[in-house]
Design a protein around this motif. Structure first.
Motif, PDB file in Angstrom:
ATOM      1  N   GLN A  27       0.913  -1.257   0.019  1.00 42.47           N
ATOM      2  CA  GLN A  27      -0.091  -0.106  -0.029  1.00 42.47           C
ATOM      3  C   GLN A  27       0.933   1.245  -0.228  1.00 42.47           C
ATOM      4  O   GLN A  27       0.638   2.217  -0.848  1.00 42.47           O
ATOM      5  CB  GLN A  27      -1.029   0.049   1.083  1.00 42.47           C
ATOM      6  CG  GLN A  27      -2.019  -1.038   1.197  1.00 42.47           C
ATOM      7  CD  GLN A  27      -2.922  -1.061   2.347  1.00 42.47           C
ATOM      8  OE1 GLN A  27      -2.473  -0.863   3.308  1.00 42.47           O
ATOM      9  NE2 GLN A  27      -4.176  -1.392   2.361  1.00 42.47           N
ATOM     10  N   VAL A  47       2.384   1.716  -3.583  1.00 38.03           N
ATOM     11  CA  VAL A  47       1.395   2.171  -4.419  1.00 38.03           C
ATOM     12  C   VAL A  47       1.227   3.467  -4.068  1.00 38.03           C
ATOM     13  O   VAL A  47       1.126   4.517  -5.101  1.00 38.03           O
ATOM     14  CB  VAL A  47       0.195   1.246  -4.420  1.00 38.03           C
ATOM     15  CG1 VAL A  47      -1.030   1.899  -5.019  1.00 38.03           C
ATOM     16  CG2 VAL A  47       0.443   0.015  -4.738  1.00 38.03           C
ATOM     17  N   ALA A  48       1.301   4.177  -2.784  1.00 41.77           N
ATOM     18  CA  ALA A  48       0.803   5.295  -2.707  1.00 41.77           C
ATOM     19  C   ALA A  48       2.085   6.081  -3.101  1.00 41.77           C
ATOM     20  O   ALA A  48       1.807   7.207  -3.850  1.00 41.77           O
ATOM     21  CB  ALA A  48       0.573   5.734  -1.255  1.00 41.77           C
ATOM     22  N   GLY A  66       2.675   9.494  -6.076  1.00 37.17           N
ATOM     23  CA  GLY A  66       3.125  10.634  -5.441  1.00 37.17           C
ATOM     24  C   GLY A  66       2.543  11.009  -3.913  1.00 37.17           C
ATOM     25  O   GLY A  66       2.634  12.309  -3.732  1.00 37.17           O
ATOM     26  N   PHE A  67       2.167  10.165  -3.429  1.00 35.97           N
ATOM     27  CA  PHE A  67       1.495  10.226  -1.992  1.00 35.97           C
ATOM     28  C   PHE A  67       2.300   9.779  -0.886  1.00 35.97           C
ATOM     29  O   PHE A  67       3.054   8.694  -0.963  1.00 35.97           O
ATOM     30  CB  PHE A  67       0.171   9.540  -1.820  1.00 35.97           C
ATOM     31  CG  PHE A  67      -1.120  10.319  -2.540  1.00 35.97           C
ATOM     32  CD1 PHE A  67      -1.153  10.658  -3.843  1.00 35.97           C
ATOM     33  CD2 PHE A  67      -2.072  10.553  -1.600  1.00 35.97           C
ATOM     34  CE1 PHE A  67      -2.339  11.259  -4.264  1.00 35.97           C
ATOM     35  CE2 PHE A  67      -3.460  11.175  -1.995  1.00 35.97           C
ATOM     36  CZ  PHE A  67      -3.473  11.669  -3.114  1.00 35.97           C
ATOM     37  N   THR A  68       2.184  10.594   0.285  1.00 40.25           N
ATOM     38  CA  THR A  68       2.984   9.891   1.276  1.00 40.25           C
ATOM     39  C   THR A  68       1.965   9.420   2.160  1.00 40.25           C
ATOM     40  O   THR A  68       1.074   9.914   2.631  1.00 40.25           O
ATOM     41  CB  THR A  68       3.629  11.244   2.238  1.00 40.25           C
ATOM     42  OG1 THR A  68       4.414  11.738   1.412  1.00 40.25           O
ATOM     43  CG2 THR A  68       4.248  10.674   3.442  1.00 40.25           C
ATOM     44  N   LEU A  69       1.759   8.081   2.260  1.00 41.62           N
ATOM     45  CA  LEU A  69       0.737   7.480   2.926  1.00 41.62           C
ATOM     46  C   LEU A  69       0.445   7.627   4.412  1.00 41.62           C
ATOM     47  O   LEU A  69       1.811   7.714   5.301  1.00 41.62           O
ATOM     48  CB  LEU A  69       0.879   5.909   2.861  1.00 41.62           C
ATOM     49  CG  LEU A  69      -0.451   5.158   3.076  1.00 41.62           C
ATOM     50  CD1 LEU A  69      -1.758   5.476   2.221  1.00 41.62           C
ATOM     51  CD2 LEU A  69      -0.178   3.488   3.108  1.00 41.62           C
ATOM     52  N   LYS A  70      -0.461   7.970   5.228  1.00 39.05           N
ATOM     53  CA  LYS A  70      -0.559   8.304   6.541  1.00 39.05           C
ATOM     54  C   LYS A  70      -1.463   7.340   7.062  1.00 39.05           C
ATOM     55  O   LYS A  70      -1.259   6.810   8.258  1.00 39.05           O
ATOM     56  CB  LYS A  70      -1.372   9.599   6.652  1.00 39.05           C
ATOM     57  CG  LYS A  70      -0.451  10.818   6.095  1.00 39.05           C
ATOM     58  CD  LYS A  70       0.722  11.093   7.024  1.00 39.05           C
ATOM     59  CE  LYS A  70       1.536  12.251   6.442  1.00 39.05           C
ATOM     60  NZ  LYS A  70       2.750  12.407   7.165  1.00 39.05           N
ATOM     61  N   SER A  71      -2.410   6.846   6.371  1.00 36.52           N
ATOM     62  CA  SER A  71      -3.388   5.578   6.962  1.00 36.52           C
ATOM     63  C   SER A  71      -4.087   5.062   5.992  1.00 36.52           C
ATOM     64  O   SER A  71      -4.129   5.480   4.700  1.00 36.52           O
ATOM     65  CB  SER A  71      -4.235   6.129   7.897  1.00 36.52           C
ATOM     66  OG  SER A  71      -5.321   7.275   7.485  1.00 36.52           O
ATOM     67  N   HIS A  72      -4.663   4.280   6.505  1.00 38.39           N
ATOM     68  CA  HIS A  72      -5.903   3.468   5.196  1.00 38.39           C
ATOM     69  C   HIS A  72      -6.976   2.873   6.115  1.00 38.39           C
ATOM     70  O   HIS A  72      -7.100   2.832   7.238  1.00 38.39           O
ATOM     71  CB  HIS A  72      -5.073   2.435   4.587  1.00 38.39           C
ATOM     72  CG  HIS A  72      -4.750   1.174   5.312  1.00 38.39           C
ATOM     73  ND1 HIS A  72      -3.309   0.765   5.629  1.00 38.39           N
ATOM     74  CD2 HIS A  72      -5.585   0.228   5.613  1.00 38.39           C
ATOM     75  CE1 HIS A  72      -3.390  -0.161   6.406  1.00 38.39           C
ATOM     76  NE2 HIS A  72      -4.476  -0.688   6.531  1.00 38.39           N
ATOM     77  N   LEU A 119      -9.597   2.576   1.132  1.00 38.39           N
ATOM     78  CA  LEU A 119      -9.061   3.862   0.831  1.00 38.39           C
ATOM     79  C   LEU A 119      -7.760   4.222   1.505  1.00 38.39           C
ATOM     80  O   LEU A 119      -7.555   3.703   2.768  1.00 38.39           O
ATOM     81  CB  LEU A 119     -10.180   4.727   1.546  1.00 38.39           C
ATOM     82  CG  LEU A 119     -11.461   4.821   0.721  1.00 38.39           C
ATOM     83  CD1 LEU A 119     -12.694   5.331   1.349  1.00 38.39           C
ATOM     84  CD2 LEU A 119     -11.373   5.931  -0.442  1.00 38.39           C
ATOM     85  N   TYR A 123      -5.274   7.055   2.693  1.00 35.67           N
ATOM     86  CA  TYR A 123      -5.180   8.561   3.117  1.00 35.67           C
ATOM     87  C   TYR A 123      -3.766   8.936   3.289  1.00 35.67           C
ATOM     88  O   TYR A 123      -2.875   8.159   3.799  1.00 35.67           O
ATOM     89  CB  TYR A 123      -5.824   8.711   4.190  1.00 35.67           C
ATOM     90  CG  TYR A 123      -7.355   8.455   4.253  1.00 35.67           C
ATOM     91  CD1 TYR A 123      -8.205   9.172   3.752  1.00 35.67           C
ATOM     92  CD2 TYR A 123      -7.799   6.936   4.713  1.00 35.67           C
ATOM     93  CE1 TYR A 123      -9.782   8.994   3.815  1.00 35.67           C
ATOM     94  CE2 TYR A 123      -9.150   6.764   4.702  1.00 35.67           C
ATOM     95  CZ  TYR A 123      -9.977   7.627   4.103  1.00 35.67           C
ATOM     96  OH  TYR A 123     -11.470   7.208   4.117  1.00 35.67           O
ATOM     97  N   ILE A 175      -0.734  12.597   1.965  1.00 33.77           N
ATOM     98  CA  ILE A 175      -0.474  13.801   1.623  1.00 33.77           C
ATOM     99  C   ILE A 175       0.079  13.607  -0.066  1.00 33.77           C
ATOM    100  O   ILE A 175       0.970  13.154  -0.105  1.00 33.77           O
ATOM    101  CB  ILE A 175       0.457  14.459   2.286  1.00 33.77           C
ATOM    102  CG1 ILE A 175       0.225  14.454   3.943  1.00 33.77           C
ATOM    103  CG2 ILE A 175       0.468  15.980   1.990  1.00 33.77           C
ATOM    104  CD1 ILE A 175      -0.954  15.060   4.227  1.00 33.77           C
ATOM    105  N   ASN A 212       1.547  14.768  -3.798  1.00 29.33           N
ATOM    106  CA  ASN A 212       2.588  15.777  -4.127  1.00 29.33           C
ATOM    107  C   ASN A 212       2.340  17.013  -4.070  1.00 29.33           C
ATOM    108  O   ASN A 212       3.349  17.810  -3.273  1.00 29.33           O
ATOM    109  CB  ASN A 212       2.688  15.590  -5.629  1.00 29.33           C
ATOM    110  CG  ASN A 212       4.089  14.935  -6.281  1.00 29.33           C
ATOM    111  OD1 ASN A 212       4.714  14.593  -5.113  1.00 29.33           O
ATOM    112  ND2 ASN A 212       3.961  13.938  -7.238  1.00 29.33           N
TER     113      ASN A 212
END
Lengths: 150, 150
Positions: A124, A127-128, A132-138, B141, B143, B145, B147
């Motif tokens: 996960q 993929v994030a 371009g995402f920094t994953l915080k939670s899911h 889902l 979650y 931040i 780019n």
DNA sequence: TTCCCTGCAAAGGATTTGCATACAA
DNA sequence: TTGTATGCAAATCCTTTGCAGGGAA
């Protein structure tokens, strides 16, 4: 997820009271009872069910508003998790005692099974990242048919 | 997910009308407008927003109840997906034109990004199996931040 | 003509909020 | 004593439902 506990109820409550104190908040029997019911429960409970259990076990006056206020506080502090299962109207709650895990729901008998898979978590994150995402939670719920129901 | 369309609006509507017919259901301008707005939109829309758009674009009388009735029908037929993002009160909807995908939400700007990862899907299935579940569907889902927001 | 579909308004259900009171520290 | 927490009831918000009228085939 009662079985994997490595902390006793007393230890847990001490820690909780510390947290309250450090936030300038009070303790209350209502909060204690909510936590106690959650601690002892091996299922996920809705606010309604929680109120019902508290009243059944401890003969205390308590309104549903209080239950929600307590659950919202506990959820903000990451002391409980609330999960919303597809098709349900209301969240169910569990104590967040063990490390992070996800849930699998049997669409037949509504059984909820908890699981953790390191590979899945890692994937996960990757993929994030690749988006371009920094994953915080899911938030992941798997729906299927359990062993007993097949 | 407007960009990856391989089907034109006209083709899509023909297919939709067929589906309705085969179910013994009628077509209606309201259904057509809802689909049209969803087809043209490149964002996910709530029932409210959808009603607003339909009224803005097509000057038709339409009540929120009709929007919900249409969305529920379309969701049952897997023609739209509704997703509920943590912290939101209401679902947002998208047309289910492309194959299965999941969503990633930026908790800062609320942008929704769609993705599909075969490995992730496979892993979910395996994890389910190893818990005795036959996986039917999932709800995931992520979650983080994005780019631009870092 | 016969169902299906819609608009409107009212109903529902879960959750939140206002306010006065009770309690913790 | 001072601020926090609760109970109760009312208020909200989203969504659904009942019913009578309008529309599709």
């Amino acid at each position: 997820m009662k079985k994997d506990l490595t902390i006793s109820y007393d230890e847990f409550m001490l820690k909780f009271k510390d947290t309250m104190k450090s936030l300038g908040l009070n303790n209350s029997v209502q909060r204690e009872y909510v936590l106690k019911v959650l601690f002892k429960s091996d299922t996920h409970l809705s606010a309604d069910a929680l109120l019902f259990e508290v009243k059944k076990e401890y003969e205390v006056t308590m309104g549903i508003a209080t239950v929600y206020r307590i659950l919202n506080l506990l959820e903000e502090l990451h002391i409980v998790n609330g999960i919303l299962i597809d098709g349900n109207e209301s969240k169910v709650y569990e104590l967040n005692l063990v490390s992070h895990h996800d849930h699998m729901v049997c669409t037949q008998c509504n059984k909820i099974v908890e699981f953790y898979d390191a590979e899945l978590e890692k994937l996960q994150e990757n993929v994030a990242l690749s988006n371009g995402f920094t994953l915080k939670s899911h938030n992941m719920l798997l729906y299927g048919i359990c062993n007993e129901c097949q």
